[in-house]
Design a protein around this motif. Structure first.
Motif, PDB file in Angstrom:
ATOM      1  N   THR B 683       0.822  -1.211   0.000  1.00 10.08           N
ATOM      2  CA  THR B 683       0.000   0.000   0.000  1.00 10.08           C
ATOM      3  C   THR B 683       0.860   1.267   0.000  1.00 10.08           C
ATOM      4  O   THR B 683       0.457   2.296  -0.520  1.00 10.08           O
ATOM      5  CB  THR B 683      -0.893   0.054   1.265  1.00 10.08           C
ATOM      6  N   TYR B 870      -7.822   1.093   6.897  1.00  8.08           N
ATOM      7  CA  TYR B 870      -8.566   2.141   7.607  1.00  8.08           C
ATOM      8  C   TYR B 870      -9.220   1.584   8.859  1.00  8.08           C
ATOM      9  O   TYR B 870      -9.261   2.229   9.902  1.00  8.08           O
ATOM     10  CB  TYR B 870      -9.596   2.772   6.671  1.00  8.08           C
ATOM     11  N   GLY B 875      -4.531   4.173   7.940  1.00  9.41           N
ATOM     12  CA  GLY B 875      -4.666   4.892   6.678  1.00  9.41           C
ATOM     13  C   GLY B 875      -3.372   5.588   6.281  1.00  9.41           C
ATOM     14  O   GLY B 875      -3.097   5.778   5.094  1.00  9.41           O
ATOM     15  N   TRP B 876      -2.552   5.921   7.294  1.00 10.34           N
ATOM     16  CA  TRP B 876      -1.277   6.590   7.025  1.00 10.34           C
ATOM     17  C   TRP B 876      -0.323   5.736   6.191  1.00 10.34           C
ATOM     18  O   TRP B 876       0.586   6.238   5.559  1.00 10.34           O
ATOM     19  CB  TRP B 876      -0.585   7.006   8.328  1.00 10.34           C
ATOM     20  N   VAL B 878      -1.206   4.014   3.602  1.00 13.40           N
ATOM     21  CA  VAL B 878      -1.728   3.855   2.248  1.00 13.40           C
ATOM     22  C   VAL B 878      -1.275   5.025   1.380  1.00 13.40           C
ATOM     23  O   VAL B 878      -1.587   6.179   1.689  1.00 13.40           O
ATOM     24  CB  VAL B 878      -3.266   3.765   2.257  1.00 13.40           C
ATOM     25  N   LYS B 880      -1.334   7.718  -1.299  1.00 10.53           N
ATOM     26  CA  LYS B 880      -2.544   8.363  -1.827  1.00 10.53           C
ATOM     27  C   LYS B 880      -2.422   8.694  -3.314  1.00 10.53           C
ATOM     28  O   LYS B 880      -3.419   8.927  -3.975  1.00 10.53           O
ATOM     29  CB  LYS B 880      -2.825   9.672  -1.061  1.00 10.53           C
ATOM     30  N   ASN B 881      -1.218   8.713  -3.825  1.00 13.23           N
ATOM     31  CA  ASN B 881      -1.059   9.177  -5.205  1.00 13.23           C
ATOM     32  C   ASN B 881      -0.544   8.086  -6.130  1.00 13.23           C
ATOM     33  O   ASN B 881       0.190   8.353  -7.069  1.00 13.23           O
ATOM     34  CB  ASN B 881      -0.090  10.369  -5.239  1.00 13.23           C
ATOM     35  N   MET B 888      -6.045  -1.561  -3.922  1.00 16.68           N
ATOM     36  CA  MET B 888      -6.418  -0.139  -3.984  1.00 16.68           C
ATOM     37  C   MET B 888      -7.863   0.053  -4.434  1.00 16.68           C
ATOM     38  O   MET B 888      -8.633   0.785  -3.810  1.00 16.68           O
ATOM     39  CB  MET B 888      -5.477   0.611  -4.932  1.00 16.68           C
TER      40      MET B 888
END
Lengths: 98, 995
Positions: B683, B870, B875-876, B878, B880-881, B888
């Motif tokens: 992730t 989550y 979540g940190w 994962v 994001k971009n 995903m």
């Protein structure tokens, strides 16, 4: 115990060397464009065929390669094995015609 | 010699008497006897009690299909076997055999009250009788049924015998050593094939052993057999006796169970009791002969009632007359010969009752010559005698005349012959009804096999020999060889024909007839008709409702009769109703044979780390983790686990702890596309992770749920050192290979398991750096050069080393990776050097507590395959971009972002002292009616030394929005209340890592 032909090693070997890896030809959709339904189908929807079934196997205690097979789920017989990434063979044709 | 033994007859050795005991009483037989033949020679038929009604029973057969004469055999402690067939068990001096299913003894059995109560014990009685009142089930019905259920006593001691397993490859496997099998083996062996011949009996010969009168090619049958055996041995045929082909599996694999010691007086040292063979044969020839079928009539189960062919076997193979005065009832010619043989051996034959109206003239002439009365067109309508048959009641079928009684002490029955096609059926080969022979014969063949002889409906020795030779030749031809047909000249052959019957005509009302179909399970013709009347239509349902064919003989005696009677009741033809499925094993097989070598320490591999020996020498208590055994804690003195773990935790947080982390899965990921591969698998983002730095990686499935985690170090632009959970290593590598080979074959990446290459020693605590500094060369250990979450290749005590700085405890921590073979030496040096810091070895339990105090998850304990990053509050981790990573897309599915998902939270019990049970369910209101609405469950729970109280992790629905709320955990002793907190208890600001 089944004997399975590994299309990479070119040998027919005992089932103990192989591991089942689910249905074959299930295409992983492009995650950037796939709809929820497409992703659901990719994750969970399988043909559950009675009869010839295209499926993946791995020669896990041999060459380590994943390959495809057509196995009859009624008789538990392997009808064909073929490399990953190649299309399902038409078993109505003779071996030479394929 | 007992009066029932016929001098000069049989294959027993009269010069070698053998004494054994049956129910504690001494019995004398001869070498070559079975328990059944030795007892019959004493004039004794009563050998057992039936399962349900406890009716007295004697042997009906002379082989492995025996349903009645089941005994327990004993050979010292641990060597007890229940349900052994007395007809198969060879006697040896000192054998202790006992009857079963009786109390207090075989002649007087209290359980026989069931027989008087048979009207309530009819088909399906379990379903009908024990339903009401509902409350009776637990306290009354079940305990009583359990006490009465089961046949034979299970041995209670550990089995001291050993069992072996072997593979065998052969060109032609012949199953069955009768005339067909012998001829087939000879032809195949002469054509140069490697041939294996197996037979379940103590010697080969099959029917020939029971029919010494036959002459084959001018030789007496037994002389021919001896010569043939020598010829086969000379041709290199592997002959295996006492070997049962138990199952026929895919692609011509046949399972054999070879019994090696059950017939021996003294056990040879180092010999296994049984050996399970897996035989892969190019061609299989099934020459298993046929089984004789009983006739179904009222009272057909009394001791003394026996299949005619078996009586012939007892006489000719064992030299035993089964009675002084035998009656015969038959629908097949073969029973006449049994009667003639018995008559010629000195027994009286009181009558031959033939249910057919016009028996063969030559048989009638033979009977007349001997003065034996033949009652054609007659039927047996009943029998009498308590522990042994005393008379039969005979009446003309369809006639009006009165029944008459004929005295006898044995009744030979024959309902014709059924080809033994069990193994063929294992292959899913289909059967077809043969109207002429009145039986099912093999139809469609699915494996590379041939059926020979009586299995194809060829009765008689000559036909069997000729067909065996033909099938042997067919097998040779299939293998590319050449063999011609062979003829045999057989004199005094006894091929015959017969009729297949359902229940014989009755002399009483159908409801009063107790005509047994399945002897072992006490299923009568009436039960089968009742099942049909109560709505069963499929033969499979009739079987399960009545238990017909479900006994340990698997319906060898009862299937065809059961089918015929059921078909008649259904008003359909037998072939339309069809047979039930035959499944392996052919005869009951010991668990030992199947387990083979896989028992005790050999049951499963135990993986040990290079430091395991040190842990053992220092008193570690171990626990299994996957296939590994890991030190759980190191008790000192008389410490229990809680005390040891508290001490280990305290020492680590105060100064220094040392932990063997070698079991961590390790995968080396190498190649120009290594970072891209990591981006797609995990992730987290990896592109910007500089060489020398490490990161906690989270691996999901494409369904978005957490699969694995671990710290991953980047050693170079193109090289990552991945760690996985101990149990997940193989799974993770398989998953990575799967994606690499089949989704992204264009990526240039190579994956290598390095789990066993590195020994990993974790040192944690404020003094960790001070401990290792003197050993390290080629690396700067200052926090600036080697901050938290970094990795450096260096030398450690002169050895190549990958040194990680990371922490799974919340303390300053390092993981020292050295080549596995040096693991223990490095460990011992660290232990010696650590004395200054009160170094304390700790195990997995302390590791669990320390990480739980920090809220670090254990995949598989705090997650269960339904937890997203989550949900776990990660979540940190994962990226994001990223364009893609495994899982995903699934994380965007509506049900994976729903608000009411279960979140990982902390739980602190209100009273501050109660430790919650892991797995306990969590509710909002403990007083709500059951079933309660459950919010989640406790995933981890420990006594925390650092916190001075118990702590727990849990997954709770909407947990992150319930901080500070009180929830309840109902337990047997009352409900426990707890407060929801953040899932981190100790040093939440991570100040202690900044050393």
């Amino acid at each position: 115990m089944l004997l399975i032909h590994c299309p990479y090693c070119g040998e027919t070997l005992p089932e103990l060397e192989f591991a089942y890896a689910g249905e074959a030809h299930v295409v992983r959709p492009d995650p950037s464009t796939a709809s929820d339904e497409q992703w659901r189908d990719f994750l969970f929807i399988r043909s559950n065929a009675k009869g010839p079934h295209a499926e993946r196997w791995r020669h896990i205690h041999g060459c380590g390669r994943f390959f495809n097979a057509v196995r009859d789920t009624v008789s538990d017989r392997f009808l064909a094995t073929y490399p990953a990434g190649t299309p399902r063979p038409d078993l109505s044709l003779s071996e030479d015609e394929r | 010699m007992s009066p029932f033994r016929v001098p000069g007859r049989g294959r027993i050795d009269p010069d070698r008497p053998v004494a054994f005991t049956f129910d504690g009483k001494r019995v004398e037989g001869y070498a070559g006897d079975t328990v059944a033949s030795a007892l019959l020679a004493q004039g004794r038929h009563l050998m057992g009690r039936s399962f349900k009604y406890h009716r007295p029973r004697g042997p009906v057969t002379a082989g492995s299909e025996e349903p009645n004469a089941l005994i327990g055999t004993r050979r010292g402690p641990g060597r007890f076997e229940p349900n052994t067939r007395a007809t198969m068990q060879e006697i040896w001096p000192g054998l202790a055999a006992e009857s079963q299913n009786r109390f207090p003894d075989l002649r007087f059995d209290i359980g026989a009250v069931n027989d008087a109560a048979h009207k309530v014990l009819s088909a399906g009685f379990y379903y009908k009788t024990f339903m009401w009142p509902r409350g009776f089930w637990d306290k009354v019905y079940e305990p009583v049924i359990r006490a009465a259920a089961g046949l034979g006593k299970a041995p209670s001691e550990r089995d001291p015998d050993r069992y072996a397993a072997r593979y065998l490859h052969t060109d032609v496997l012949v199953v069955g050593g009768g005339p067909a099998g012998l001829a087939a083996a000879r032809v195949a062996a002469e054509a140069g094939q490697r041939v294996t011949l197996v037979d379940e009996h103590a010697e080969i010969g099959g029917t020939l052993l029971s029919e010494p009168q036959a002459r084959i090619d001018g030789q007496a049958a037994w002389d021919w057999l001896a010569a043939e055996r020598d010829a086969l041995a000379g041709l290199g045929v592997r002959i295996m006796t006492r070997t049962t082909a138990i199952g026929y599996y895919h692609q011509n694999m046949v399972g054999l169970c070879e019994r090696l010691t059950d017939h021996l007086e003294t056990l040879p040292e180092d010999m296994p009791r049984e050996r399970l063979w897996r035989v892969r044969a190019a061609r299989v020839i099934l020459a298993q002969g046929a089984l004789e079928k009983p006739l179904v009539f009222h009272g057909n189960d009394r001791p003394g009632v026996m299949l005619a062919g078996s009586a012939q076997t007892y006489l000719n193979r064992f030299g035993v007359r089964v009675g002084d005065r035998a009656a015969v009832v038959t629908s097949h010619d073969s029973a006449y010969h049994a009667a003639f043989d018995l008559h010629d051996a000195g027994s009286a034959i009181s009558a031959i009752v033939d249910v057919r109206t016009a028996p063969e003239a030559d048989l009638l002439a033979e009977a007349e010559r001997r003065g034996i009365a033949v009652l054609a067109g007659h039927s047996v309508t009943g029998t009498a005698g308590r522990l042994r048959i005393a008379s039969v009641e005979v009446a003309a079928t369809g006639g009006t005349g009165p029944a008459r009684k004929i005295a006898c002490d044995a009744l030979l029955i024959s309902g014709g012959w059924t080809p033994s096609l069990h193994l063929f059926s294992h292959t899913k080969g289909s059967l077809a009804w043969d109207a002429e022979r009145q039986t099912f014969l093999p139809d469609r063949i699915t494996e590379a096999c041939h059926i020979a002889g009586a299995g194809r409906g060829f009765w008689g020795i000559g036909a069997a020999l000729r067909d065996g030779a033909a099938m042997g030749a067919a097998a040779v031809a299939a293998l590319g060889g050449e063999a011609g047909a062979r003829d045999f000249e057989v004199a005094a052959d006894r091929a015959g024909s017969g009729e297949s019957r359902t229940e014989l005509p009755r002399g009483r009302a159908a409801g009063k007839s107790r005509a047994f179909v399945d002897f072992q399970n006490d299923v009568t013709a009436k039960d089968l008709r009742l099942a049909v009347k109560e709505g069963m239509r499929s033969i499979e349902h009739v079987k399960r409702y009545t238990t017909n064919g479900m006994a340990t003989d698997q319906g060898k005696m009862s299937n065809i009769n059961g089918l015929n009677i059921t078909a008649e009741a259904l008003g359909r033809a037998a072939p339309e109703v069809g047979l039930t499925t035959f499944r392996p094993p052919y005869t009951p097989t010991t668990f030992g044979a199947f387990a083979g070598y896989h028992r005790g320490d050999h049951f499963e591999v135990t993986r040990k780390t290079p430091i395991d020996g040190w842990a053992e020498e220092n008193g570690a208590v171990f626990e299994p983790v996957g296939q590994w055994r890991r030190a759980r804690y190191f008790p000192q003195g008389d410490e229990d686990m809680d005390a040891a773990v508290s001490r280990e935790c305290r020492a680590t947080r105060a100064s220094l702890g040392i932990f063997d982390a070698s079991t961590l899965g390790k995968i080396e990921i190498v190649g120009p596309d290594a970072a891209e591969f990591m981006n797609r698998m995990y992730t987290n983002p990896w592109t910007k992770l500089a060489p020398g730095r490490a990161r906690y990686g989270l691996l999901l499935g494409d369904d978005g749920f957490i699969r694995d985690d671990g710290v991953i170090g980047r050693l170079a632009d193109d090289r990552f050192h991945v760690t996985t959970t101990t149990g997940g290593a193989a799974r993770v590598l398989n998953m990575m290979e799967d994606y690499l080979q089949t989704e992204w074959p264009d990526l240039k990446v190579w994956l290598t398991s390095t789990t066993e290459q590195w020994a990993v020693i974790a040192v944690n605590g404020p003094n960790a750096r001070k401990l290792i500094a003197p050993f390290v060369e080629g690396a700067d250990l200052t926090p600036e050069a080697l901050p938290h979450m970094s990795v450096v290749a260096c030398r450690f005590d002169g050895l190549p080393c990958r040194l990680f700085r990371l922490s799974f405890t919340g303390e300053l921590g390092f993981e020292i990776n050295v080549p596995a073979r040096h693991g223990r030496a490095v460990w011992e040096k660290l232990m010696a050097a650590g004395a200054d810091y009160d170094i304390t070895p700790y195990g997995t339990e302390t590791m669990h507590v320390l990480r739980a105090e920090k809220g670090f998850i254990i995949v598989g304990q705090d997650t269960d395959g339904t937890v997203t990053p989550y949900d776990a509050g990660m979540g940190w981790a994962v990226g994001k971009n990223k364009a893609d990573f495994v899982g995903m897309r699934a994380l965007m599915r509506p049900d994976l972002i729903a608000a009411e998902r279960k979140h990982l939270v902390g739980l602190l019990t209100e009273d501050g002292t109660t430790k919650l049970e892991e797995g306990a369910q969590i509710v909002l209101d403990p007083d709500q009616p059951r079933p309660m609405t459950m919010l989640g469950h406790v995933t981890s729970s420990y006594r925390s030394d650092a916190m001075g109280r118990p702590i727990a992790l849990a997954v709770v629905m909407g947990g992150r929005d319930r901080m500070g709320e009180i929830v309840h955990i109902p337990m047997e002793g009352g409900s426990v209340s707890a407060t929801i907190t953040a899932p981190s208890f100790y040093d939440p600001e991570n100040e202690r890592l900044k050393l």
